[in-house]
Design a protein around this motif. Sequence first.
Motif, PDB file in Angstrom:
ATOM      1  N   GLY B  39      40.499  44.036  33.300  1.00 36.53           N
ATOM      2  CA  GLY B  39      39.668  44.586  34.374  1.00 36.53           C
ATOM      3  C   GLY B  39      40.542  44.856  35.577  1.00 36.53           C
ATOM      4  N   GLU B  40      40.006  45.591  36.545  1.00 33.92           N
ATOM      5  CA  GLU B  40      40.837  45.987  37.679  1.00 33.92           C
ATOM      6  C   GLU B  40      41.196  44.775  38.540  1.00 33.92           C
ATOM      7  N   ASN B  41      42.228  44.950  39.362  1.00 32.14           N
ATOM      8  CA  ASN B  41      42.618  43.876  40.269  1.00 32.14           C
ATOM      9  C   ASN B  41      41.487  43.609  41.250  1.00 32.14           C
ATOM     10  N   GLY B  42      41.208  42.327  41.488  1.00 31.72           N
ATOM     11  CA  GLY B  42      40.110  41.975  42.375  1.00 31.72           C
ATOM     12  C   GLY B  42      38.775  41.839  41.660  1.00 31.72           C
ATOM     13  N   ALA B  43      38.770  41.989  40.327  1.00 35.27           N
ATOM     14  CA  ALA B  43      37.499  41.938  39.583  1.00 35.27           C
ATOM     15  C   ALA B  43      37.039  40.497  39.315  1.00 35.27           C
ATOM     16  N   GLY B  44      37.945  39.514  39.488  1.00 35.05           N
ATOM     17  CA  GLY B  44      37.555  38.124  39.273  1.00 35.05           C
ATOM     18  C   GLY B  44      38.274  37.449  38.119  1.00 35.05           C
ATOM     19  N   LYS B  45      39.292  38.071  37.559  1.00 32.12           N
ATOM     20  CA  LYS B  45      39.959  37.530  36.377  1.00 32.12           C
ATOM     21  C   LYS B  45      40.653  36.203  36.668  1.00 32.12           C
ATOM     22  N   THR B 197      43.607  27.426  21.527  1.00 34.62           N
ATOM     23  CA  THR B 197      42.724  28.468  22.039  1.00 34.62           C
ATOM     24  C   THR B 197      43.393  29.045  23.283  1.00 34.62           C
ATOM     25  N   ILE B 198      43.431  30.368  23.382  1.00 33.91           N
ATOM     26  CA  ILE B 198      44.197  30.975  24.471  1.00 33.91           C
ATOM     27  C   ILE B 198      43.351  31.989  25.241  1.00 33.91           C
ATOM     28  N   VAL B 199      43.336  31.816  26.552  1.00 32.37           N
ATOM     29  CA  VAL B 199      42.661  32.771  27.430  1.00 32.37           C
ATOM     30  C   VAL B 199      43.753  33.410  28.268  1.00 32.37           C
ATOM     31  N   LEU B 200      43.911  34.724  28.121  1.00 31.98           N
ATOM     32  CA  LEU B 200      45.079  35.408  28.666  1.00 31.98           C
ATOM     33  C   LEU B 200      44.677  36.592  29.534  1.00 31.98           C
ATOM     34  N   VAL B 201      45.070  36.548  30.801  1.00 26.72           N
ATOM     35  CA  VAL B 201      44.893  37.721  31.662  1.00 26.72           C
ATOM     36  C   VAL B 201      46.134  38.579  31.532  1.00 26.72           C
ATOM     37  N   GLU B 202      45.956  39.871  31.260  1.00 26.35           N
ATOM     38  CA  GLU B 202      47.136  40.708  31.043  1.00 26.35           C
ATOM     39  C   GLU B 202      46.762  42.174  31.232  1.00 26.35           C
ATOM     40  N   HIS B 203      47.618  42.904  31.966  1.00 25.79           N
ATOM     41  CA  HIS B 203      47.380  44.339  32.153  1.00 25.79           C
ATOM     42  C   HIS B 203      47.963  45.174  31.016  1.00 25.79           C
ATOM     43  N   LYS B 204      48.925  44.608  30.280  1.00 27.08           N
ATOM     44  CA  LYS B 204      49.579  45.425  29.247  1.00 27.08           C
ATOM     45  C   LYS B 204      48.659  45.525  28.032  1.00 27.08           C
ATOM     46  N   ILE B 205      47.825  46.505  28.095  1.00 21.46           N
ATOM     47  CA  ILE B 205      46.673  46.607  27.214  1.00 21.46           C
ATOM     48  C   ILE B 205      47.065  46.838  25.756  1.00 21.46           C
ATOM     49  N   ASP B 206      48.194  47.532  25.555  1.00 20.28           N
ATOM     50  CA  ASP B 206      48.607  47.801  24.172  1.00 20.28           C
ATOM     51  C   ASP B 206      48.960  46.495  23.460  1.00 20.28           C
ATOM     52  N   LEU B 207      49.434  45.513  24.216  1.00 16.36           N
ATOM     53  CA  LEU B 207      49.765  44.216  23.616  1.00 16.36           C
ATOM     54  C   LEU B 207      48.519  43.364  23.413  1.00 16.36           C
ATOM     55  N   ASP B 235      36.226  51.778  23.365  1.00 16.28           N
ATOM     56  CA  ASP B 235      35.109  52.290  24.165  1.00 16.28           C
ATOM     57  C   ASP B 235      35.641  53.043  25.383  1.00 16.28           C
ATOM     58  N   MET B 236      35.658  54.378  25.273  1.00 18.27           N
ATOM     59  CA  MET B 236      36.275  55.199  26.322  1.00 18.27           C
ATOM     60  C   MET B 236      35.569  55.087  27.672  1.00 18.27           C
ATOM     61  N   SER B 237      34.312  54.652  27.649  1.00 16.47           N
ATOM     62  CA  SER B 237      33.589  54.566  28.927  1.00 16.47           C
ATOM     63  C   SER B 237      34.212  53.505  29.839  1.00 16.47           C
ATOM     64  N   LEU B 238      35.000  52.589  29.257  1.00 14.22           N
ATOM     65  CA  LEU B 238      35.629  51.542  30.085  1.00 14.22           C
ATOM     66  C   LEU B 238      36.682  52.116  31.025  1.00 14.22           C
ATOM     67  N   LEU B 239      37.239  53.286  30.668  1.00 19.76           N
ATOM     68  CA  LEU B 239      38.228  53.915  31.554  1.00 19.76           C
ATOM     69  C   LEU B 239      37.625  54.153  32.940  1.00 19.76           C
ATOM     70  N   LYS B 240      36.316  54.397  32.960  1.00 20.33           N
ATOM     71  CA  LYS B 240      35.637  54.637  34.243  1.00 20.33           C
ATOM     72  C   LYS B 240      35.325  53.329  34.962  1.00 20.33           C
ATOM     73  N   LYS B 241      35.519  52.213  34.281  1.00 23.03           N
ATOM     74  CA  LYS B 241      35.252  50.913  34.918  1.00 23.03           C
ATOM     75  C   LYS B 241      36.552  50.218  35.313  1.00 23.03           C
ATOM     76  N   GLY B 242      37.604  50.981  35.451  1.00 24.64           N
ATOM     77  CA  GLY B 242      38.866  50.414  35.923  1.00 24.64           C
ATOM     78  C   GLY B 242      39.657  49.695  34.854  1.00 24.64           C
ATOM     79  N   VAL B 243      39.284  49.885  33.585  1.00 25.03           N
ATOM     80  CA  VAL B 243      39.999  49.219  32.498  1.00 25.03           C
ATOM     81  C   VAL B 243      40.956  50.214  31.848  1.00 25.03           C
ATOM     82  N   ASN B 244      42.191  49.818  31.715  1.00 25.72           N
ATOM     83  CA  ASN B 244      43.126  50.649  30.998  1.00 25.72           C
ATOM     84  C   ASN B 244      42.845  50.495  29.502  1.00 25.72           C
TER      85      ASN B 244
END
Lengths: 267, 284
Positions: B39-45, B197-207, B235-244
């Motif tokens: 999610g975008e920066n500032g979204a609460g991750k 169990t792993i919870v991972l915040v990451e912008h590198k979406i391909d990984l 889900d391409m609609s996520l591109l409009k929600k700030g998700v790469n």
Amino acid sequence: MADIVIKNVSFTYPNGHLAVENINLEIKQGENVAIVGQNGAGKTTLVKMMNGLNKPTLGDVFVGDKNTRDYTTAQISRSVGYVFQNPDDQIFHSTVEEEVRFGPAYFKLPLEEENRRVEYALEITGMDEFRNTNPFDLPLSIRKFVTIAAVIAMDTDVMIFDEPTAGQDIDGNRRLAHILEALHEKGKTVITISHDMEFVASYFDRVIVMATKHLVREGTPKEIFWDFDSLEKAMLKQPYVSRVCKALGIEGNVISVDEAVDRILNK
Amino acid sequence: MSTIMECKNVTYQYPLTDKPTLKNINIKIEKGKVYGVVGENGAGKTTFCAVLRGFAPSFYQGELQGEVELEGKNIVEYGGDISTRIGYVFQNPFTQISGVKDTVYEEVCYGLENFGVPVDEIDRRVREVMKLTNIESLAMQNPFEISGGQMQRVALASVIVLEPDVLVIDEPTSQLDPEGTESVFEVIKAMKEKHKTIVLVEHKIDLIAEYADEVIVFKDGEIVAHGPTEDILSDMSLLKKGVNLPQVAVLCSKLKEKGLPLEKIAVTDKEAVRVIEKALKERG
């Protein structure tokens, strides 16, 4: 005008660590260049020689007609601005606007010109909405744009951005692309260090590849991202879309999604 | 699979702010899975991570409504023992490094020393983890005198050496080159093989596409999408929600739009190659 010419340059840190070895490179005024390579390849050391923060141990660095050896960092930095990798190495004011105003105010320009530069820098980076905010109340990824604005406000001929894509979201990357484009149109030289290969493939005319203190190759993104020998030397990978095209046997050195769509449909 | 952690109607507000950073979060985290938080920066991750570990509110103060549970018990009830169960790797490695140790080796030992683990075992575990995270060559260096990328790996090592059941990792690769990034993901994969169990915040979406089992999407403090990685990232609609989205997913979507009958929108390069090849063959 400030072409950058790097001649037989090596740099050794005071502790004896040789970080850059015998590099030759020219960057003309107005070019939009990316530098890629592993952590520790010498990218930051090299660009810090372009604005005089580092002086070469061997060889010469020219900015326009000035040999950086003969001038102070303060003098060179009037032509070449540098945005630090870690924004916290750069920020020292309590509001975004003061931080951005510091550079132009230091030059003692007419107030009108100072204001014009500050407003332009705040607007193009999207930082105008935070002008009265303390930079340290902003997340790291946004804080990076404060330091970019501060350097843009100096209005130098050459601007160097050190890993601006680190930690950016999709909106941050779009904003960066917009800034690069606008600066390019104004005739600025922009030199950007990045680990984001998709970003580099999309927005740069020329890519410089470094590995273990040396320059491996330079060329267009199309040349670089299909030169497997250079990529391997620098331990880099193709953009994902290029990897898919390679596996499908699609020719034409594809580096963008739209190009890939055309080539695949016409196969 | 069994639920290891759960957020029930969690709303959290930092002190001195006028609105909550997290709003009505409901989610079950299943044991042994890797969750990609995007999610975008500032979204609460990052705040979500802090709530899972209990730093919000116990350290950051502020007000938490609802419940955060580990194995059916509110995390507050674990007291200090929670640190043996949930490991947390900070976004900024400077925050993680203790500052009381002079070498990287000692830094990685520090947590186990505090847990009172026998010295022989500390040495064995630390060596193993330093090898896994590829920081053996830094062993005798000062943890503050290494590069940002190296520091990120030291921070990761100092947490995984504790072998917590749940690992919460906030942007571990932001300073790393592509090779270093992939090595961090290999470490995460190795942890998954140990049933962590792993919870991972990451912008590198391909990984994320390659390594995560499920993806959780944040926007404006809420979870706006959650599900199996392939369902979410196609889900391409996520591109409009700030998700790469992965570059190959965008490629597949565009090919489909232009009439190439792909069986699905692939999210990894290997899958993309397979579905495109198949569609081209069928087209003839």
